[in-house]
Each structure stands twice: as structure tokens, then as C-alpha cells.
Design an enzyme around this catalytic site. Structure first.
Site, short mmCIF file in Angstrom:
data_model
loop_
_atom_site.label_atom_id
_atom_site.label_comp_id
_atom_site.label_asym_id
_atom_site.label_seq_id
_atom_site.Cartn_x
_atom_site.Cartn_y
_atom_site.Cartn_z
N CYS A 1 0.74 -1.26 0.02
CA CYS A 1 -0.03 0.13 0.02
C CYS A 1 0.93 1.37 0.02
O CYS A 1 0.78 2.25 -0.90
CB CYS A 1 -0.85 0.02 1.31
SG CYS A 1 -2.10 -1.09 1.05
C1 UDX Z 1 -1.00 0.12 5.54
C2 UDX Z 1 -2.09 0.78 6.36
O1 UDX Z 1 -1.76 0.74 7.67
C3 UDX Z 1 -3.52 0.34 6.05
O2 UDX Z 1 -4.47 0.92 6.82
C4 UDX Z 1 -3.70 0.06 4.78
O3 UDX Z 1 -5.16 -0.39 4.34
C5 UDX Z 1 -2.72 -0.65 3.95
O4 UDX Z 1 -1.55 -0.07 4.30
P1 UDX Z 1 0.15 -2.42 6.17
O5 UDX Z 1 0.67 -2.22 4.73
O6 UDX Z 1 -0.59 -3.91 6.12
O7 UDX Z 1 -1.51 -1.38 6.23
O8 UDX Z 1 1.17 -2.18 7.11
P2 UDX Z 1 1.53 -1.21 8.41
O9 UDX Z 1 1.42 -1.98 9.58
O10 UDX Z 1 0.70 -0.10 8.30
O11 UDX Z 1 2.89 -0.76 7.95
C6 UDX Z 1 3.38 -0.32 6.75
C7 UDX Z 1 4.98 -0.03 6.76
O12 UDX Z 1 5.37 0.96 7.67
C8 UDX Z 1 5.71 -1.51 7.04
O13 UDX Z 1 6.67 -1.48 6.36
C9 UDX Z 1 6.16 -1.04 8.48
O14 UDX Z 1 7.29 -1.79 8.74
C10 UDX Z 1 6.67 0.25 8.43
N1 UDX Z 1 6.42 1.02 9.63
C11 UDX Z 1 5.30 1.45 10.40
C12 UDX Z 1 7.56 1.71 10.17
O15 UDX Z 1 8.68 1.48 9.60
N2 UDX Z 1 7.54 2.29 11.39
C13 UDX Z 1 6.12 2.67 12.11
O16 UDX Z 1 6.39 3.13 13.10
C14 UDX Z 1 5.09 1.88 11.62
#
Ligand code: UDX
Length: 433
Positions: free
Chosen positions: A269
Site C-alpha cells: 500500500c
Molecule cells: C497499511 C495501512 O496501515 C492500512 O491502513 C492500509 O489499508 C494498507 O497499508 P500495511 O501495509 O499492512 O497497512 O502495514 P502497516 O502496519 O501500516 O506498516 C506499513 C509499513 O510501515 C511497514 O513496512 C512497517 O514496517 C513500516 N512502519 C510502520 C515503520 O517503519 N515504522 C512505524 O512506526 C510503523
């Protein structure tokens, strides 16, 4: 209610299973026969906690899958969700051809579906797509008219991989975009159990609903890039970015979530949606500099890990361990994983890459991309004989690694997720601390 769902990927399958759990009758349509078979056998085509249990309970009872759109005619859906993928074009914009083809196929049977069915776009599409692409495709093929014979709405999803079923049942909000009162009523009926529990409903129009999805993901992605930028500054000053993040997270206006600095965001996403909304904005004549910078910072984080590695050891001809391949813990998904540029960078340096992820699916998925990397089934043999190790995903089991590092031939550990404990004997480099 009778609910049709076109597309049975990660979103379509989760929505189908959860709506069956609400007591609706659900029919999934997918062109992939193996997915249709799996669904009818009560098996999830994607790995998501809780999904298999729901499918097992409802498949063959109130949830059916088919590859034939014609089956929708007898099923007589009140609502049909389009949950088809929108892949990225070379210029970052989204390719709407799959959504358009799905709308056309649905249009051919829409002509024979009785009543006033509501077509709801769940796919992530840039503002205007539902009105300008999906609506016309449905009208063209069905000979029916939007707002007169059938309804059109946008209902984006905010599900996270690894907790999609939980997120579906406990959302922060429901977004209903439509100009059609009957479509709004139908969506309220679909989600009645959540609305009764007090979930806020955002009642808006098609384009704003499409934009809300992008704004949501752009904001979260930019938040992580901002804390990564701040983290990089902290590293230069020799300050622990996590201490700083914990402190600023106490400010309600900032909030404590999404402040974990490190290797950056991946997945299906954030990378796709940030690029798509930047491309769409530029097409409108506006250059969103901050969002572009968020993308640039994200691209730079893996490079910074490699720079830290270079500052300690020349890995040419050396074994180097990569710990973590999935884009985040709890999933087998390696799409846009930060491990990809890390492995590429190591190979460019002439290193022999040995990799491990606790999820066997993540290992298999990455093996398809890197046939010349050795993927092992646990951390110890991966670290054994390695001159250096790079930690890319914060799988909880990496927090327990300790004596395993003694198996390395060198002692450099670059941690991109602040998951490994610093200890004597290791040259430990945290990415932002
Ligand atoms: C995301 C959105 O949260 C969700 O609402 C949407 O529908 C799809 O995209 P997702 O891709 O499943 O969900 O993962 P998410 O848990 O949001 O993490 C996204 C990325 O950000 C990951 O690679 C994670 O490692 C990174 N991340 C997240 C960080 O590097 N630091 C953080 O503090 C939070």
C-alpha cells in the site's frame, strides 16, 4: 443481504469472510479457478490470521465463489463490491485496466440483475476513477444508467496485513462515498453491526472517499518518513531517536503510533499509494513536494544501512547475513520489502548473501526474486561464518538472538529495526540510534 464481491485477493477475501460473519449471503467472483476452488473448499488464498476459520465456517453455507459473472444474475445481489488490484505503471500512476475490465464484465450481467443493485468500488483508485472509468464501463456494457437503474459508491478499506480480520471488525471509521441515497442506505445495511456498535461513518461523495484513502496512507507513510528523517539527524548527533520519539509521542497532537524509525516502509500500500497520488497530483498541475520527499527518504534508508556497513567492513567476497525478508513481521508478503534494496546493494558489493526469515512463505517469495541467494531455515546457520549481519524486519524472535552472533566470522551488526540487543563483542550499528 445478498452481496457480490468481484476479486478475491487479500481485500476481497477478507471482506467476503467478514460480511458472511455479519450474516450476509456472499458470492465471490474471480477469474482464477484455483482461487475459486480454494474459497469453495473453505481455504483462504492469502495468509491472514482468522481468515481460514471464517471461510471454513461459511464456505458452502452462506459464502460461494464462482468464475462466472452470470452466476450473479440468479444470486441477485443488493450490493456488489469491486475489490480488484490497481498495479503501478512505470510513471507511478495506477493502472486501472483491471478495475475497468472487471466493471465491464460486471456490466454485461448487470443488465439482467433485478432491482437497484449498488456497485461499490473498494479498490484504491485516484479521485475521479469511479465516476470517469467505472461508472461509464458499467453503463456501456449494461445499457443501464448510474443513479437511475443502479447505484455507484466508493468504500475504501484501511485493513492492515496481519490483522485484516481484526481491523475489519473494529475499524476507526467507515467511509461511504456516494451521491445516491439508495447506495448510502445499502452501505449502512451492509455494515449495520459496526454502525450499531458506534463506528463513525463518514458520509461523503465519490471523489472525496477516493481521496480519503490516499490521504490516510500518505499521512502515515509521511509520518514514518519524518521520524526516519529525524532519526537520521539523531544518529548524526549520537542521540537515541527512540528516546526522542517516545517523548514527542506523548504530545496528543503527534500520537505515539508510527514513530518507529528504521529501514522504512514497504508492502503493497504505502509505496504504491504515495507514488500514485503524487503522479495524480502532478497531472492536475500540482507538485506535492513533501510527499515526494517522504518517498525519497524511504528510498534512502536502506542505502544508509549499507553505508553504515561500508563504514566498518568491505564485504566483497564475504558471507553477509540478512535477517528478515517480509516487509513487516507477521506476514509472508515481501512486496517492496526493504530487504530487496539491501540484498541488491550487497550483491553489487560482491557479497555472498545468506538470508533468513521466520516465515517460510516470505523466504519462498524472496527466493523467486533472488535465485542466487541462499535462504536458510533458522538464524544460526545464516549467521554462521558471516562477516556481517543486517537486520531488516522486526520479527520478535530476533530480540532473543544472542550467542548466535558468536558463530559469525566477523562482528558487524547493522540493525534497521532496533530489535537486536547491543552486546559486548559486537560492533553494533543502529540505523537511527
Ligand atoms: C497499511 C495501512 O496501515 C492500512 O491502513 C492500509 O489499508 C494498507 O497499508 P500495511 O501495509 O499492512 O497497512 O502495514 P502497516 O502496519 O501500516 O506498516 C506499513 C509499513 O510501515 C511497514 O513496512 C512497517 O514496517 C513500516 N512502519 C510502520 C515503520 O517503519 N515504522 C512505524 O512506526 C510503523
Amino acid at each position: 443481504m445478498q452481496i457480490g464481491i468481484v476479486g478475491s485477493g487479500y481485500v476481497g477475501t477478507t471482506v467476503a469472510a467478514c460480511l458472511a460473519d455479519f450474516g450476509h449471503d456472499v458470492m465471490n467472483v474471480d477469474i482464477d479457478e484455483s482461487i475459486v476452488r480454494a474459497l469453495n473448499d473453505g481455504e483462504a488464498p492469502v495468509s491472514e490470521p482468522g481468515l481460514d476459520a471464517l471461510l471454513e465456517r461459511y464456505a458452502g453455507e452462506s459464502l460461494f465463489a464462482t468464475s462466472d459473472y452470470e452466476d450473479l444474475v440468479d444470486f441477485a445481489p443488493d450490493v456488489v463490491f469491486l475489490a480488484l488490484p490497481t498495479p503501478t505503471n512505470d510513471d507511478g500512476s495506477i493502472d486501472t485496466s483491471i478495475v475497468e475490465a472487471g466493471a465491464e464484465a460486471l456490466g454485461t450481467v448487470l443488465a439482467d440483475i433485478e432491482g437497484h443493485p449498488i456497485v461499490v468500488v473498494k479498490s484504491t483508485v485516484v479521485p475521479g476513477t469511479t465516476q470517469d472509468v467505472v461508472g461509464p464501463a458499467l453503463e456501456r456494457e449494461s445499457g443501464k444508467r448510474v443513479g437511475v437503474d443502479f447505484g455507484l459508491a466508493v468504500n475504501p478499506e484501511f485493513l492492515k496485513e496481519g490483522s485484516a480480520v481484526e481491523d475489519f471488525n473494529d475499524p476507526d471509521k467507515l467511509v461511504f462515498g456516494t451521491d445516491d441515497d439508495r447506495a448510502l442506505e445499502a452501505l449502512e445495511a451492509v455494515y449495520a453491526p459496526l454502525i450499531e456498535e458506534g463506528t463513525p461513518v463518514v458520509d461523503t461523495d465519490l471523489r472525496a472517499a477516493e481521496m480519503i484513502k490516499y490521504a490516510n496512507n500518505a499521512f502515515l507513510a509521511a509520518k514514518v518518513s519524518l521520524i526516519n528523517d529525524i532519526g537520521n539527524i539523531c544518529k548524526e548527533f549520537g542521540i537515541d531517536a527512540y528516546e526522542v520519539a517516545d517523548a514527542i509521542g506523548l504530545d496528543d497532537r503527534i500520537g505515539e503510533q508510527f514513530l518507529r524509525s528504521g529501514a522504512g516502509w514497504g508492502g503493497s500500500c504505502f509505496p504504491k499509494d504515495t507514488k500514485a497520488i503524487v503522479a495524480a497530483a502532478r497531472e492536475q498541475g500540482y507538485d506535492p513536494q513533501l510527499l515526494q520527499a517522504a518517498i525519497d527518504v524511504n528510498d534512502r534508508q536502506p542505502q544508509r544501512m549499507l553505508d553504515l556497513l561500508d563504514s566498518h567492513v568491505d564485504v566483497e567476497g564475504e558471507r553477509v547475513a540478512v535477517l528478515g525478508l517480509a516487509f513487516k513481521p507477521g506476514t509472508d508478503d515481501v512486496r517492496n520489502s526493504r530487504a530487496i534494496p539491501i540484498i541488491e546493494g550487497l550483491q553489487e558489493r560482491g557479497a555472498e548473501v545468506i538470508a533468513y526469515d521466520p516465515n517460510v512463505g516470505a523466504r519462498d517469495n524472496m527466493a523467486e526474486r533472488f535465485p542466487d541467494v541462499e535462504f536458510l531455515a533458522s538464524a544460526s546457520p545464516t549467521l554462521s561464518g558471516a562477516a556481517a549481519a543486517l537486520v531488516v524486519t522486526d520479527w520478535p524472535e530476533f530480540a532473543d538472538l544472542d550467542r548466535e552472533f558468536d558463530l559469525m566470522s566477523g562482528n558487524v551488526v547493522v540493525d534497521g529495526r532496533r530489535i537486536v540487543e547491543r552486546r559486548d563483542g559486537l560492533v553494533y550499528e543502529g540505523l537511527t540510534w
